[in-house]
Design an enzyme around this catalytic site. Sequence first.
Site, PDB file in Angstrom:
ATOM      1  N   GLN A   3      10.273  23.590  27.421  1.00 32.34           N
ATOM      2  CA  GLN A   3       8.861  23.518  27.807  1.00 32.34           C
ATOM      3  C   GLN A   3       8.624  24.147  29.171  1.00 32.34           C
ATOM      4  O   GLN A   3       7.567  24.722  29.428  1.00 32.34           O
ATOM      5  CB  GLN A   3       8.386  22.064  27.808  1.00 32.34           C
ATOM      6  CG  GLN A   3       8.302  21.453  26.427  1.00 32.34           C
ATOM      7  CD  GLN A   3       7.521  22.325  25.464  1.00 32.34           C
ATOM      8  OE1 GLN A   3       6.319  22.532  25.636  1.00 32.34           O
ATOM      9  NE2 GLN A   3       8.190  22.865  24.454  1.00 32.34           N
ATOM     10  N   HIS A  35       7.409  27.807  29.417  1.00 32.97           N
ATOM     11  CA  HIS A  35       6.047  28.183  29.034  1.00 32.97           C
ATOM     12  C   HIS A  35       5.223  28.667  30.219  1.00 32.97           C
ATOM     13  O   HIS A  35       4.436  29.609  30.102  1.00 32.97           O
ATOM     14  CB  HIS A  35       5.314  26.971  28.427  1.00 32.97           C
ATOM     15  CG  HIS A  35       5.455  26.876  26.945  1.00 32.97           C
ATOM     16  ND1 HIS A  35       5.023  27.843  26.084  1.00 32.97           N
ATOM     17  CD2 HIS A  35       5.978  25.894  26.170  1.00 32.97           C
ATOM     18  CE1 HIS A  35       5.270  27.476  24.836  1.00 32.97           C
ATOM     19  NE2 HIS A  35       5.849  26.305  24.858  1.00 32.97           N
ATOM     20  N   GLU A  54       1.898  15.574  26.420  1.00 35.97           N
ATOM     21  CA  GLU A  54       1.651  16.393  25.234  1.00 35.97           C
ATOM     22  C   GLU A  54       2.762  16.175  24.202  1.00 35.97           C
ATOM     23  O   GLU A  54       2.503  15.960  23.013  1.00 35.97           O
ATOM     24  CB  GLU A  54       1.608  17.863  25.667  1.00 35.97           C
ATOM     25  CG  GLU A  54       1.425  18.856  24.544  1.00 35.97           C
ATOM     26  CD  GLU A  54       1.555  20.291  25.039  1.00 35.97           C
ATOM     27  OE1 GLU A  54       1.209  21.201  24.257  1.00 35.97           O
ATOM     28  OE2 GLU A  54       2.003  20.510  26.185  1.00 35.97           O
ATOM     29  N   HIS A  55       4.014  16.270  24.657  1.00 32.57           N
ATOM     30  CA  HIS A  55       5.176  16.041  23.798  1.00 32.57           C
ATOM     31  C   HIS A  55       5.981  14.876  24.368  1.00 32.57           C
ATOM     32  O   HIS A  55       6.194  14.806  25.582  1.00 32.57           O
ATOM     33  CB  HIS A  55       6.095  17.262  23.747  1.00 32.57           C
ATOM     34  CG  HIS A  55       5.397  18.543  23.453  1.00 32.57           C
ATOM     35  ND1 HIS A  55       5.039  19.449  24.447  1.00 32.57           N
ATOM     36  CD2 HIS A  55       4.993  19.092  22.285  1.00 32.57           C
ATOM     37  CE1 HIS A  55       4.453  20.493  23.890  1.00 32.57           C
ATOM     38  NE2 HIS A  55       4.391  20.302  22.583  1.00 32.57           N
ATOM     39  N   ASP A  72       7.030  22.651  17.114  1.00 35.81           N
ATOM     40  CA  ASP A  72       6.288  23.869  17.463  1.00 35.81           C
ATOM     41  C   ASP A  72       6.154  24.808  16.275  1.00 35.81           C
ATOM     42  O   ASP A  72       5.154  25.518  16.150  1.00 35.81           O
ATOM     43  CB  ASP A  72       7.011  24.623  18.586  1.00 35.81           C
ATOM     44  CG  ASP A  72       6.612  24.131  19.967  1.00 35.81           C
ATOM     45  OD1 ASP A  72       5.636  23.368  20.070  1.00 35.81           O
ATOM     46  OD2 ASP A  72       7.284  24.504  20.948  1.00 35.81           O
ATOM     47  N   HIS A 109     -42.849   4.402  15.990  1.00 40.13           N
ATOM     48  CA  HIS A 109     -41.748   4.073  15.078  1.00 40.13           C
ATOM     49  C   HIS A 109     -42.163   2.873  14.212  1.00 40.13           C
ATOM     50  O   HIS A 109     -42.005   2.884  12.987  1.00 40.13           O
ATOM     51  CB  HIS A 109     -40.480   3.694  15.862  1.00 40.13           C
ATOM     52  CG  HIS A 109     -39.676   4.852  16.353  1.00 40.13           C
ATOM     53  ND1 HIS A 109     -40.171   5.790  17.222  1.00 40.13           N
ATOM     54  CD2 HIS A 109     -38.392   5.223  16.091  1.00 40.13           C
ATOM     55  CE1 HIS A 109     -39.224   6.680  17.497  1.00 40.13           C
ATOM     56  NE2 HIS A 109     -38.128   6.353  16.806  1.00 40.13           N
TER      57      HIS A 109
END
Length: 444
Positions: free
Chosen positions: A259, A262, A333-334, A367, A426
């Site tokens: 990771q 990235h 995220e993971h 992934d 109404h």
Amino acid sequence: MNILKTKNPGFKRELLSILGKRSRREWEDARTAVREILKEVREKGDEALIFFTKKLDYCEIDMDEITVSQEEIEEAYKTVEKDSIDALKRAYRNIWEFHERQKQNSWFYFKEGSFLGQIVRPIESVGIYVPGGKAAYPSTVLMNAIPARVAGVDKIYMATPPKKDKRINPYVLAAAKMCGVDKVFRVGGVQAIAALAYGTETVPKVDKIVGPGNIYVTLAKKELFGEVDIDMIAGPSEIAVIADETADPEFVACDLLSQAEHDERAMVVLITDSEDFAFMVFKYIDYFINESKNGKFKENIRVAKKSVENYGIIIITQNLEEAVEIVNVIAPEHLEIMAKDSREILKGVKNAGTVFLGKYSAEPIGDYVAGTNHVLPTNGTARFFSPLGVYDFVKRINVVEYSKESFGLYAKDAVKIAECEGLLLHANSLKVRMKDVQGEVENL
């Protein structure tokens, strides 16, 4: 790496300080440039796309080159080696199978003479953004297009930046063909998001835009939300690993670095109750980023090293219950769990994009081929966002049909609530109908 211990008095302050460094303050610097590009595309259409493609992607295209031709897509598909096509096809099948289970159906019921329900309809058109830059992302095409197809979206368009020679990565085009993408546009960055949101002479206006991108693409999506729907506001990637002494330290180190490569702002976190294990993982990471002689990984390691130095954290806890509490604060995220009782630990996890259990559930499996979606909430947003799925490509329409009898049962209650709110028209809308049901009712 930052090494923290939960038993130290300043632990929480130190952790929050590191997490805070990844805040979105730098967005303000990009906002002006993004808004200018959005304005230009809205006002000038294809002319602006051509201008910004030359200025930002260093690629000169004509009006008729904005759309990638079907012939170019077919040719790209033929150039991709068979092993890669086969791998993409297997991934396609797994992703489709997983997302097929997310399909939602319309539903209806009868109650006291009324007919109520909800219709589930697919969004009509979707734009997928596939980034270029440092890597090619055919998996992004699969992860975005397949759930849209499963949902029944009628038109799927894709935008991706060209190289200087106008070419689009063949793997990306092969994946687009495989997914039945209707049109591919040779446009990237903010200008691509603007084109999909506003529409131009060439690019159709869509109902929703999905797909990852850099800070400019993300900010463009944020700015245009309301003009068009979007998937989520994503930030740099992140992974947290909960591990005990039974885990393999080399596996953990490699997963953290997977990771870190990235983005220089990616965050990698090891949480363990074993100080000896933490030291072994640290030594492996240090070796990979400082001692590895494999030149093939040079650029990947450069990025990973920056990520580890700035946003790498090893947290040593007193037990794994503490580890789960920390994960729920980070909302990664993971999340990988490599421990004796991984499924038991999973029961306490409240905030995470995807959880990977056991030593062979490496995050890259998710992934690419597991079938789960890799478009996930980042930067702590797993507290309230979910992974991309079929449910993101449908909308719901409520249905109400009241009979005379059911109206008679509830109209007075509706009138009372309307009058409490001071909405007398109404109430009047109900009272004129109550004459049919109850005879004389005071009207306005």
